[in-house]
Design an enzyme around this catalytic site. Structure first.
Site, PDB file in Angstrom:
ATOM      1  N   PHE A 112       8.607  -5.299   1.499  1.00  0.00           N
ATOM      2  CA  PHE A 112       7.760  -4.845   2.607  1.00  0.00           C
ATOM      3  C   PHE A 112       8.414  -3.736   3.419  1.00  0.00           C
ATOM      4  O   PHE A 112       7.729  -2.974   4.104  1.00  0.00           O
ATOM      5  CB  PHE A 112       7.391  -6.022   3.519  1.00  0.00           C
ATOM      6  CG  PHE A 112       8.423  -6.376   4.548  1.00  0.00           C
ATOM      7  CD1 PHE A 112       8.334  -5.877   5.846  1.00  0.00           C
ATOM      8  CD2 PHE A 112       9.480  -7.224   4.242  1.00  0.00           C
ATOM      9  CE1 PHE A 112       9.267  -6.207   6.803  1.00  0.00           C
ATOM     10  CE2 PHE A 112      10.418  -7.558   5.195  1.00  0.00           C
ATOM     11  CZ  PHE A 112      10.326  -7.054   6.481  1.00  0.00           C
ATOM     12  N   LYS A 113       9.726  -3.621   3.339  1.00  0.00           N
ATOM     13  CA  LYS A 113      10.420  -2.587   4.120  1.00  0.00           C
ATOM     14  C   LYS A 113       9.969  -1.179   3.728  1.00  0.00           C
ATOM     15  O   LYS A 113      10.053  -0.247   4.529  1.00  0.00           O
ATOM     16  CB  LYS A 113      11.936  -2.709   3.936  1.00  0.00           C
ATOM     17  CG  LYS A 113      12.518  -4.069   4.315  1.00  0.00           C
ATOM     18  CD  LYS A 113      12.462  -4.311   5.804  1.00  0.00           C
ATOM     19  CE  LYS A 113      13.011  -5.680   6.174  1.00  0.00           C
ATOM     20  NZ  LYS A 113      14.460  -5.793   6.095  1.00  0.00           N
ATOM     21  N   ASP A 114       9.459  -1.017   2.499  1.00  0.00           N
ATOM     22  CA  ASP A 114       8.977   0.302   2.066  1.00  0.00           C
ATOM     23  C   ASP A 114       7.828   0.796   2.940  1.00  0.00           C
ATOM     24  O   ASP A 114       7.653   2.006   3.111  1.00  0.00           O
ATOM     25  CB  ASP A 114       8.490   0.252   0.616  1.00  0.00           C
ATOM     26  CG  ASP A 114       9.618   0.064  -0.391  1.00  0.00           C
ATOM     27  OD1 ASP A 114      10.694   0.655  -0.183  1.00  0.00           O
ATOM     28  OD2 ASP A 114       9.419  -0.670  -1.377  1.00  0.00           O
TER      29      ASP A 114
END
Length: 475
Positions: A112-114
């Site tokens: 999810f950090k993308d």
């Protein structure tokens, strides 16, 4: 729109100033002076927008020092099918009646950090080019932030990344994603300690104003407001997926370590998005669950920080909690500073259990919390696979477990996916006796040559390493 420090530093900053700065000069975290409010007309207009257009609408409320045409182009450049592998960018799938999963892991590093890091990389490159400057980014990761930052920044003009991670405490896949990168502007530092040691070094370096100025140090961790506001977007997107009208409320369950992801949900709720509950899901490192249940925030030492099967949440100092406590205390900066600077430094904890603000917290801000264990993760992974033919990673399993504990039958619950199961093959094998599927581009990644430097958990040593590297690159 101007931004202020949670600890009361008198200078008000613009978005692009804090984009490059990270922490405030007094060690506080930046927040907008006020949260922009959304109304029914805005929500109606935003339903059905593409993700890039929704991002532009929301970011425009917080960014007024980038021309709208440029900001729109940056959003369109970031949120593409080519980068995220899906037309919708954040699809939402239903597991069972009332329980949904927002797919946030379709980006380049499968986490999810993308979602925020890809935007941050484009914003940084844009602003540095506009100023004719360079930036040395210092980051700390417990797993996914590092690879997301490095994949977002690799090859970017004017940007060099120094990423710290706890030596030996990430999954083999996570480690390989970072350490196999050979780009000249990427430097991996394996710290002999736990994630909180990395985070302490990051704060120590950021607090050295002279070193920070001389070496142009910036941040990509969730202390950087740009990442936080980028994450706000997918709360709106997921809300639109599971509702038909603005009169409907939604709950969110968020696997949480450093409190950045769920803090973005707090911001969305403060803006007026109809969120009923924000459910904080922790693993055995349950510092956040303890705080939301008891009012006691007690950081843990290295010996008390457990190495678990959801390693990205093996965090015992939740940096972004300061942003929420600032709001909880009526934006009292002096009191926030006393808690997060004085009391934590002297005693390692603070206690709000007797405070009226804490007594009213659940009703005012919607927070609930819960804890999931290794056994819970394995059982949730098995159950989700057997009943729904859906494979989830251990962190998302923590979210599903706690969502079922804290949800309300009449309100849809959306669990925010953390990563794809391919990043945690060992736990998937233990749960199901099979290997998780992985994108073909990552086949054999663990066997690639690795480039990293092992350093002690010492800020002075890390600063010396940065200085030598920057000086060598300039020669």
């Amino acid at each position: 729109m101007h931004y202020i420090s949670t600890r009361g530093h008198p200078e008000r900053r613009t978005f692009c100033e804090i984009l490059l700065e990270g922490l405030a000069p007094d060690g506080g975290l930046y927040l907008p002076e006020t949260y922009p409010l959304v109304d029914d007309a805005m929500l109606d207009r935003w339903r059905g927008l593409s993700y890039a257009d929704l991002a532009f609408e929301i970011l425009s409320l917080y960014i007024d020092d980038i021309p709208p045409a440029d900001l729109k182009r940056i959003c369109e450049q970031t949120y593409t099918r080519q980068i995220f592998g899906a037309r919708e960018i954040v699809p939402v799938r239903q597991l069972e009646s009332g329980l949904h999963v927002a797919e946030l892991s379709n980006g380049p590093t499968l986490a999810f950090k993308d979602m925020a890091m890809q935007l941050l990389g484009n914003l940084l490159e844009y602003e540095l080019a506009r100023r004719g400057e360079e930036l040395n980014i210092l980051g700390a990761t417990s797993g996914d932030t590092g690879s997301a930052a490095e994949y977002a920044m690799r090859g970017k003009k004017g940007i060099r990344v120094f990423m710290m991670s706890p030596n030996g405490r990430m999954s083999a896949f996570q480690q390989a994603q970072m350490f196999s990168l050979q780009d000249e502007n990427i430097q991996n530092i394996a710290i002999e300690g736990v994630f909180d040691d990395c985070q302490d070094i990051l704060k120590a370096v950021s607090g050295d104003a002279e070193f920070k100025r001389r070496h142009r140090i910036g941040a990509v961790n969730s202390i950087n407001w740009a990442r936080m506001v980028a994450q706000v977007v997918y709360y709106f997107s997921a809300y639109f997926h599971v509702t038909e009208a603005n009169s409907s409320e939604v709950d969110f369950a968020v696997p949480s370590g450093n409190f950045g992801n769920v803090c973005a949900g707090h911001v969305a709720r403060m803006m007026g998005l109809p969120i009923s509950r924000l459910v904080v899901a922790t693993n055995e490192n349950n510092v956040l669950d303890e705080f939301f249940r008891t009012g006691v925030y007690r950081v843990r030492g290295r010996a008390d920080t457990y190495e678990t099967s959801s390693p990205s949440m093996d965090i015992s100092k939740a940096s972004n909690l300061e942003r929420f406590v600032f709001d909880l205390l009526g934006r009292d900066a002096s009191r926030t500073k006393a808690l997060f600077d004085d009391e934590l430094r002297e005693r390692g904890s603070f206690d709000l259990s007797g405070d009226q603000a804490f007594a009213l917290m659940a009703a005012r801000f919607g927070f609930r919390s819960g804890r999931s264990t290794h056994a819970d993760r394995l059982e949730t992974i098995r159950d989700t696979w057997q009943r729904f033919n859906t494979l989830i990673d251990p962190h998302t399993a923590d979210g599903v477990k706690v969502a079922r504990m804290r949800g309300a039958p009449e309100i849809p619950m959306v669990v925010l996916e953390t990563a794809l199961p391919a990043k945690f093959a060992g736990t998937i094998r233990e749960a199901l006796g099979r290997e998780p599927d992985r994108p073909q581009r990552f086949d054999g990644i663990e066997d690639l040559p690795k480039r990293f430097e092992v350093l002690p958990a010492d800020a002075k040593t890390v600063k010396s390493y940065i200085a030598r590297t920057v000086q060598g690159a300039a020669c």
